[in-house]
Scaffold this motif. Sequence first.
Motif, short mmCIF file in Angstrom:
data_model
loop_
_atom_site.label_atom_id
_atom_site.label_comp_id
_atom_site.label_asym_id
_atom_site.label_seq_id
_atom_site.Cartn_x
_atom_site.Cartn_y
_atom_site.Cartn_z
N CYS A 175 0.83 -1.20 0.00
CA CYS A 175 0.00 0.00 0.00
C CYS A 175 0.87 1.26 0.00
O CYS A 175 0.39 2.35 -0.38
CB CYS A 175 -0.89 0.04 1.25
N PRO A 184 -4.83 8.88 -0.19
CA PRO A 184 -4.81 9.74 1.01
C PRO A 184 -3.99 9.14 2.15
O PRO A 184 -3.83 7.92 2.22
CB PRO A 184 -6.29 9.80 1.41
N TYR A 208 -7.31 15.74 0.81
CA TYR A 208 -7.28 14.83 -0.34
C TYR A 208 -8.54 14.96 -1.19
O TYR A 208 -9.65 15.11 -0.67
CB TYR A 208 -7.13 13.39 0.16
N SER A 256 -12.64 10.60 -4.85
CA SER A 256 -13.53 10.43 -6.00
C SER A 256 -14.99 10.58 -5.56
O SER A 256 -15.32 10.36 -4.39
CB SER A 256 -13.34 9.03 -6.60
N TRP A 283 -15.45 3.64 8.35
CA TRP A 283 -14.52 2.52 8.15
C TRP A 283 -14.45 1.68 9.41
O TRP A 283 -13.48 1.77 10.17
CB TRP A 283 -13.13 3.03 7.78
N MET A 287 -13.87 -2.15 6.09
CA MET A 287 -12.49 -2.19 5.62
C MET A 287 -12.16 -3.55 5.03
O MET A 287 -11.46 -3.65 4.01
CB MET A 287 -11.54 -1.87 6.78
N TRP A 322 -13.60 -3.59 1.56
CA TRP A 322 -12.85 -2.66 0.69
C TRP A 322 -11.52 -3.27 0.27
O TRP A 322 -11.15 -3.25 -0.90
CB TRP A 322 -12.64 -1.35 1.45
N LEU A 380 -3.75 -6.67 8.07
CA LEU A 380 -3.70 -5.27 7.61
C LEU A 380 -4.60 -4.38 8.47
O LEU A 380 -4.21 -3.28 8.85
CB LEU A 380 -4.13 -5.19 6.15
#
Length: 143
Positions: free
Chosen positions: A52, A68, A85, A88, A98, A103, A106, A133
Amino acid sequence: MRVAGAAVLLLLAGCGDDGVAARRARLGANATLAARLASADASRGARLFGACAACHTIGAGAGDRNGPNLHGVIGRAVAGGSARYGYSAALRAHGGRWDAAAMDAWLRDPARVAPGTTMRFAGVRDPIDRADLIAYLRAAGSR
Ligand code: HEC
């Protein structure tokens, strides 16, 4: 002392897969997110975050890259992690927060969660990798 040190090193070398195989066996194929998180390994997640880091920083106050800054993203509003940031429209329209479940979905497949997202990332197929993660995102966001 030297011998003891070598023995420790050998032990560590024996855990080259970070105990993932053992965790996988214990959790089984269809482990719930709660079960995966209960045994998640944030330091392994830190290494996985390497995938990432080309696009994301995570340190407090660190800048945005292609994506971001992700400091403290767990618990934040979706598309609300970084004030400067330019998210979109697809992600802004998503709504919600989140939490771990959002998460997990996603990270599995960003384009499916927010069709039209600018996060060009195929996703993390392995459920244990995703849990690690998430544990790392949590841990790194709280310091
Ligand atoms: C190729 C670049 C790239 C990679 C690699 C990438 N991302 Fe992203 N990420 C982005 C972009 C761009 C966005 C903004 C998406 C949008 O606005 O639609 C984003 C958005 C996000 C968000 C939403 C943040 C918020 O404030 O709502 C999270 C969480 C996230 N990424 C996590 C990750 C994680 C964890 C990884 C690694 C497993 C990763 N990303 C890999 C580019 C990337």
